[in-house]
Write an enzyme that holds these catalytic residues in place. Structure first.
Site, PDB file in Angstrom:
ATOM      1  N   TYR A   1     -12.065   7.376 -12.561  1.00  0.00           N
ATOM      2  CA  TYR A   1     -12.316   6.155 -11.791  1.00  0.00           C
ATOM      3  C   TYR A   1     -13.011   5.105 -12.660  1.00  0.00           C
ATOM      4  O   TYR A   1     -12.552   3.968 -12.768  1.00  0.00           O
ATOM      5  CB  TYR A   1     -13.173   6.501 -10.578  1.00  0.00           C
TER       6      TYR A   1
ATOM      7  N   LYS B   1     -11.390   1.570 -13.897  1.00  0.00           N
ATOM      8  CA  LYS B   1     -11.935   0.291 -13.432  1.00  0.00           C
ATOM      9  C   LYS B   1     -12.363  -0.586 -14.603  1.00  0.00           C
ATOM     10  O   LYS B   1     -12.204  -1.810 -14.575  1.00  0.00           O
ATOM     11  CB  LYS B   1     -13.110   0.556 -12.485  1.00  0.00           C
TER      12      LYS B   1
ATOM     13  N   ARG C   1     -17.505   9.722   1.551  1.00  0.00           N
ATOM     14  CA  ARG C   1     -18.596   8.877   1.082  1.00  0.00           C
ATOM     15  C   ARG C   1     -19.836   9.128   1.938  1.00  0.00           C
ATOM     16  O   ARG C   1     -19.764   9.681   3.036  1.00  0.00           O
ATOM     17  CB  ARG C   1     -18.180   7.401   1.146  1.00  0.00           C
TER      18      ARG C   1
ATOM     19  N   TYR D   1      -5.602 -11.212 -19.388  1.00  0.00           N
ATOM     20  CA  TYR D   1      -4.659 -12.141 -18.741  1.00  0.00           C
ATOM     21  C   TYR D   1      -5.309 -13.513 -18.541  1.00  0.00           C
ATOM     22  O   TYR D   1      -4.630 -14.541 -18.537  1.00  0.00           O
ATOM     23  CB  TYR D   1      -4.138 -11.562 -17.415  1.00  0.00           C
TER      24      TYR D   1
ATOM     25  N   GLY E   1      -5.288   5.097   2.278  1.00  0.00           N
ATOM     26  CA  GLY E   1      -5.371   4.176   3.408  1.00  0.00           C
ATOM     27  C   GLY E   1      -4.584   4.702   4.589  1.00  0.00           C
ATOM     28  O   GLY E   1      -4.039   5.811   4.539  1.00  0.00           O
TER      29      GLY E   1
ATOM     30  N   SER F   1      -6.602   1.295  -5.003  1.00  0.00           N
ATOM     31  CA  SER F   1      -7.173   2.387  -5.824  1.00  0.00           C
ATOM     32  C   SER F   1      -7.882   3.345  -4.888  1.00  0.00           C
ATOM     33  O   SER F   1      -8.579   2.903  -3.966  1.00  0.00           O
ATOM     34  CB  SER F   1      -8.215   1.850  -6.820  1.00  0.00           C
TER      35      SER F   1
ATOM     36  N   ASP G   1       0.859  -1.193   0.000  1.00  0.00           N
ATOM     37  CA  ASP G   1       0.000   0.000   0.000  1.00  0.00           C
ATOM     38  C   ASP G   1       0.886   1.230   0.000  1.00  0.00           C
ATOM     39  O   ASP G   1       1.911   1.269   0.676  1.00  0.00           O
ATOM     40  CB  ASP G   1      -0.888  -0.030   1.263  1.00  0.00           C
TER      41      ASP G   1
ATOM     42  N   HIS H   1     -13.132   5.670   6.512  1.00  0.00           N
ATOM     43  CA  HIS H   1     -12.560   6.888   7.115  1.00  0.00           C
ATOM     44  C   HIS H   1     -13.620   7.976   7.245  1.00  0.00           C
ATOM     45  O   HIS H   1     -14.327   8.275   6.273  1.00  0.00           O
ATOM     46  CB  HIS H   1     -11.386   7.400   6.276  1.00  0.00           C
TER      47      HIS H   1
HETATM   48  P1  NAD Z   1      -9.577   2.716   0.480  1.00  0.00           P
HETATM   49  O1  NAD Z   1      -9.206   4.048  -0.089  1.00  0.00           O
HETATM   50  O2  NAD Z   1      -9.818   2.623   1.942  1.00  0.00           O
HETATM   51  O3  NAD Z   1      -8.499   1.623   0.086  1.00  0.00           O
HETATM   52  C1  NAD Z   1      -7.735   1.684  -1.088  1.00  0.00           C
HETATM   53  C2  NAD Z   1      -6.271   1.458  -0.692  1.00  0.00           C
HETATM   54  O4  NAD Z   1      -5.450   1.445  -1.873  1.00  0.00           O
HETATM   55  C3  NAD Z   1      -5.721   2.563   0.218  1.00  0.00           C
HETATM   56  O5  NAD Z   1      -5.122   1.989   1.369  1.00  0.00           O
HETATM   57  C4  NAD Z   1      -4.695   3.280  -0.653  1.00  0.00           C
HETATM   58  O6  NAD Z   1      -3.665   3.866   0.089  1.00  0.00           O
HETATM   59  C5  NAD Z   1      -4.244   2.155  -1.576  1.00  0.00           C
HETATM   60  N1  NAD Z   1      -3.660   2.599  -2.836  1.00  0.00           N
HETATM   61  C6  NAD Z   1      -4.172   3.516  -3.716  1.00  0.00           C
HETATM   62  N2  NAD Z   1      -3.333   3.660  -4.765  1.00  0.00           N
HETATM   63  C7  NAD Z   1      -2.291   2.806  -4.558  1.00  0.00           C
HETATM   64  C8  NAD Z   1      -1.103   2.499  -5.292  1.00  0.00           C
HETATM   65  N3  NAD Z   1      -0.825   3.106  -6.444  1.00  0.00           N
HETATM   66  N4  NAD Z   1      -0.261   1.583  -4.777  1.00  0.00           N
HETATM   67  C9  NAD Z   1      -0.514   0.978  -3.598  1.00  0.00           C
HETATM   68  N5  NAD Z   1      -1.613   1.235  -2.853  1.00  0.00           N
HETATM   69  C10 NAD Z   1      -2.492   2.136  -3.330  1.00  0.00           C
HETATM   70  O7  NAD Z   1     -10.885   2.227  -0.326  1.00  0.00           O
HETATM   71  P2  NAD Z   1     -11.744   0.895  -0.163  1.00  0.00           P
HETATM   72  O8  NAD Z   1     -13.145   1.288   0.013  1.00  0.00           O
HETATM   73  O9  NAD Z   1     -11.111  -0.031   0.800  1.00  0.00           O
HETATM   74  O10 NAD Z   1     -11.627   0.294  -1.645  1.00  0.00           O
HETATM   75  C11 NAD Z   1     -10.782  -0.807  -1.928  1.00  0.00           C
HETATM   76  C12 NAD Z   1     -11.037  -1.258  -3.359  1.00  0.00           C
HETATM   77  O11 NAD Z   1     -12.398  -1.667  -3.511  1.00  0.00           O
HETATM   78  C13 NAD Z   1     -10.787  -0.158  -4.395  1.00  0.00           C
HETATM   79  O12 NAD Z   1     -10.176  -0.727  -5.531  1.00  0.00           O
HETATM   80  C14 NAD Z   1     -12.187   0.310  -4.740  1.00  0.00           C
HETATM   81  O13 NAD Z   1     -12.256   0.829  -6.041  1.00  0.00           O
HETATM   82  C15 NAD Z   1     -12.997  -0.951  -4.581  1.00  0.00           C
HETATM   83  N6  NAD Z   1     -14.409  -0.664  -4.297  1.00  0.00           N
HETATM   84  C16 NAD Z   1     -14.810  -0.266  -3.059  1.00  0.00           C
HETATM   85  C17 NAD Z   1     -16.152   0.017  -2.832  1.00  0.00           C
HETATM   86  C18 NAD Z   1     -16.676   0.418  -1.470  1.00  0.00           C
HETATM   87  O14 NAD Z   1     -17.882   0.635  -1.345  1.00  0.00           O
HETATM   88  N7  NAD Z   1     -15.883   0.507  -0.430  1.00  0.00           N
HETATM   89  C19 NAD Z   1     -17.075  -0.089  -3.870  1.00  0.00           C
HETATM   90  C20 NAD Z   1     -16.621  -0.471  -5.130  1.00  0.00           C
HETATM   91  C21 NAD Z   1     -15.288  -0.791  -5.323  1.00  0.00           C
HETATM   92  N1  UDP Z   2     -23.979  11.915  -0.976  1.00  0.00           N
HETATM   93  C1  UDP Z   2     -24.745  12.776  -0.212  1.00  0.00           C
HETATM   94  N2  UDP Z   2     -24.141  13.400   0.840  1.00  0.00           N
HETATM   95  C2  UDP Z   2     -22.843  13.211   1.170  1.00  0.00           C
HETATM   96  C3  UDP Z   2     -22.060  12.324   0.389  1.00  0.00           C
HETATM   97  C4  UDP Z   2     -22.670  11.699  -0.696  1.00  0.00           C
HETATM   98  O1  UDP Z   2     -25.932  12.987  -0.475  1.00  0.00           O
HETATM   99  O2  UDP Z   2     -22.381  13.813   2.139  1.00  0.00           O
HETATM  100  C5  UDP Z   2     -24.651  11.217  -2.092  1.00  0.00           C
HETATM  101  C6  UDP Z   2     -23.886  11.241  -3.410  1.00  0.00           C
HETATM  102  O3  UDP Z   2     -24.237  12.395  -4.161  1.00  0.00           O
HETATM  103  C7  UDP Z   2     -24.390   9.950  -4.058  1.00  0.00           C
HETATM  104  C8  UDP Z   2     -24.618   9.003  -2.874  1.00  0.00           C
HETATM  105  O4  UDP Z   2     -24.743   9.850  -1.725  1.00  0.00           O
HETATM  106  O5  UDP Z   2     -25.625  10.172  -4.707  1.00  0.00           O
HETATM  107  C9  UDP Z   2     -23.488   8.008  -2.641  1.00  0.00           C
HETATM  108  O6  UDP Z   2     -22.282   8.737  -2.640  1.00  0.00           O
HETATM  109  P1  UDP Z   2     -20.870   8.101  -2.280  1.00  0.00           P
HETATM  110  O7  UDP Z   2     -19.885   9.210  -2.405  1.00  0.00           O
HETATM  111  O8  UDP Z   2     -20.924   7.382  -0.984  1.00  0.00           O
HETATM  112  O9  UDP Z   2     -20.578   6.995  -3.378  1.00  0.00           O
HETATM  113  P2  UDP Z   2     -20.984   6.723  -4.899  1.00  0.00           P
HETATM  114  O10 UDP Z   2     -22.012   5.664  -4.822  1.00  0.00           O
HETATM  115  O11 UDP Z   2     -21.512   7.972  -5.529  1.00  0.00           O
HETATM  116  O12 UDP Z   2     -19.711   6.278  -5.489  1.00  0.00           O
END
Ligand code: NAD
Ligand code: UDP
Length: 313
Positions: free
Chosen positions: A146, A150, A187, A160, A38, A76, A33, A182
């Site tokens: 983003y 993705k 979010r 792959y 993070g 990411s 990481d 966090h």
């Molecule tokens: P997060 O930001 O808490 O975790 C992402 C981690 O990736 C962080 O610790 C960050 O420091 C690390 N990172 C970013 N760029 C990097 C790089 N170049 N090299 C090494 N580390 C790197 O977010 P999360 O919610 O834990 O998301 C984790 C994964 O799940 C992401 O790929 C995200 O797109 C995907 N995802 C999460 C959600 C959700 O609702 N939480 C939804 C859809 C997809």
């Molecule tokens: N949102 C909101 N108030 C906030 C943060 C987000 O109303 O303080 C809304 C945002 O516009 C979206 C939904 O909540 O419609 C979910 O947002 P989030 O950023 O959690 O993730 P997304 O699903 O858009 O990736």
């Protein structure tokens, strides 16, 4: 010998929970990481765990930490405010970063699972979203850094699989929440929980009629581990199909926190998806998976975390 997993993004919200689950199953875990979004706090409880180590490294640069059995690619930025600040970095990690992670899996004949997202469907015109829907994504809008990263990661992963015979898996994750989200990552659940607990106005973007479907982190990790053990290479949605408007979500947060914070309406971000709900038929059929924790219960389980986290965030 126990099995070894590499978890990119292992100091993030989901990566740290995944690492915990793998350790509980007896795996060794190498978390890599760059700590951009993070935090070491997410893995502080593993300080004395000999089967876990964190390597601070940007996966866009080459890496080799020796043989592993599995690569979980979670690195990411993930929150909209996070990836809007780190736009180029998000494109880099979703292209070169994913490529490096796939090369690593190929080199050591390891399984590979990529954390993809419901954002691949963009602002969907089909509802609920099934995996065979190709999506409605603005390729040049602010969220494209983003969404397209993705989608490119998914294409790379399939390449792959097809050309290099890597055992790959694609999980399309729908909005997931829980402890270690966090409180300032922007979010909706983290914003509303932190605002409600601080007694500050709760921000709703737009008129709050847009929808999301919220999955508790333990359910998500269970689904991901099942997918990682399956033979399925095509994308699988993992999320909780119970759909809430953001107005309803704010009401549940007020109820769970006991807050009487007022609600303030703010402008909606460009290309904010109007509706989102996973069709989880494939996850049910292929993995025997469905979520168990509803939003009220999940927020209740997260309450102590958010109370503590807002004191130091
Ligand atoms: P997060 O930001 O808490 O975790 C992402 C981690 O990736 C962080 O610790 C960050 O420091 C690390 N990172 C970013 N760029 C990097 C790089 N170049 N090299 C090494 N580390 C790197 O977010 P999360 O919610 O834990 O998301 C984790 C994964 O799940 C992401 O790929 C995200 O797109 C995907 N995802 C999460 C959600 C959700 O609702 N939480 C939804 C859809 C997809
Ligand atoms: N949102 C909101 N108030 C906030 C943060 C987000 O109303 O303080 C809304 C945002 O516009 C979206 C939904 O909540 O419609 C979910 O947002 P989030 O950023 O959690 O993730 P997304 O699903 O858009 O990736």
């Amino acid at each position: 010998m126990g099995k070894v997993a590499l978890v990119t993004g292992g100091a993030g919200f989901l990566g740290s929970h995944l690492s915990d689950a793998l350790l509980r199953r007896g795996w060794d875990v190498i978390a890599v990481d760059n700590l951009s979004t993070g935090s070491r706090k997410n893995i502080a409880h593993l300080a004395d765990e000999r089967r876990f180590r964190l390597v601070e490294h940007d996966i866009c640069k080459p890496f080799d930490f020796g043989p592993v059995d599995y690569v979980f690619n979670f690195a990411s930025p993930a929150s909209p405010p996070g990836y809007l600040v780190l736009g180029i970095e998000t494109l880099d990690v979703g292209s070169q970063g994913t490529r490096n992670a796939l090369e690593y899996a190929q080199k050591y004949d390891a399984g590979f699972l990529h954390a993809s997202t419901s954002e691949c469907y963009g602002d969907p015109l089909v509802h609920p979203q099934r995996e065979d829907y190709w999506g409605h994504v603005n390729p040049v809008g602010p969220r494209s850094v983003y969404d397209e990263a993705k989608r490119f990661s998914e294409a790379l992963t399939m390449a792959y699989h097809r050309y290099r015979s890597v055992r790959t898996h694609l999980v399309r994750i729908f909005n997931t929440y829980g402890p270690r989200l966090h409180p300032r990552d922007g979010r909706v659940i983290s914003n509303l929980m932190a605002q409600a607990l601080r007694g500050q106005p709760m921000t709703i973007y737009g008129d709050g009629t847009q929808t999301r479907s919220f999955c508790y982190v333990d359910d998500l990790i269970d689904g991901i581990l099942r997918l990682s053990e399956s033979d399925e290479a095509m994308p699988v949605n993992i999320g909780n199909p119970v759909e809430f408007t953001i107005n309803e979500c704010a009401e549940v947060v007020r109820e769970i926190t006991g807050s009487n914070s007022e609600i303030v309406y703010q402008p909606v971000p460009q290309d904010d998806p109007q509706q989102r709900q996973p069709d989880i038929t494939r996850a049910k059929q292929l993995l025997g998976w469905e979520p168990k924790v509803n939003l009220r219960e999940g927020l209740t389980r997260s309450l102590d975390y958010f109370k503590a986290a807002i004191k130091t965030a």
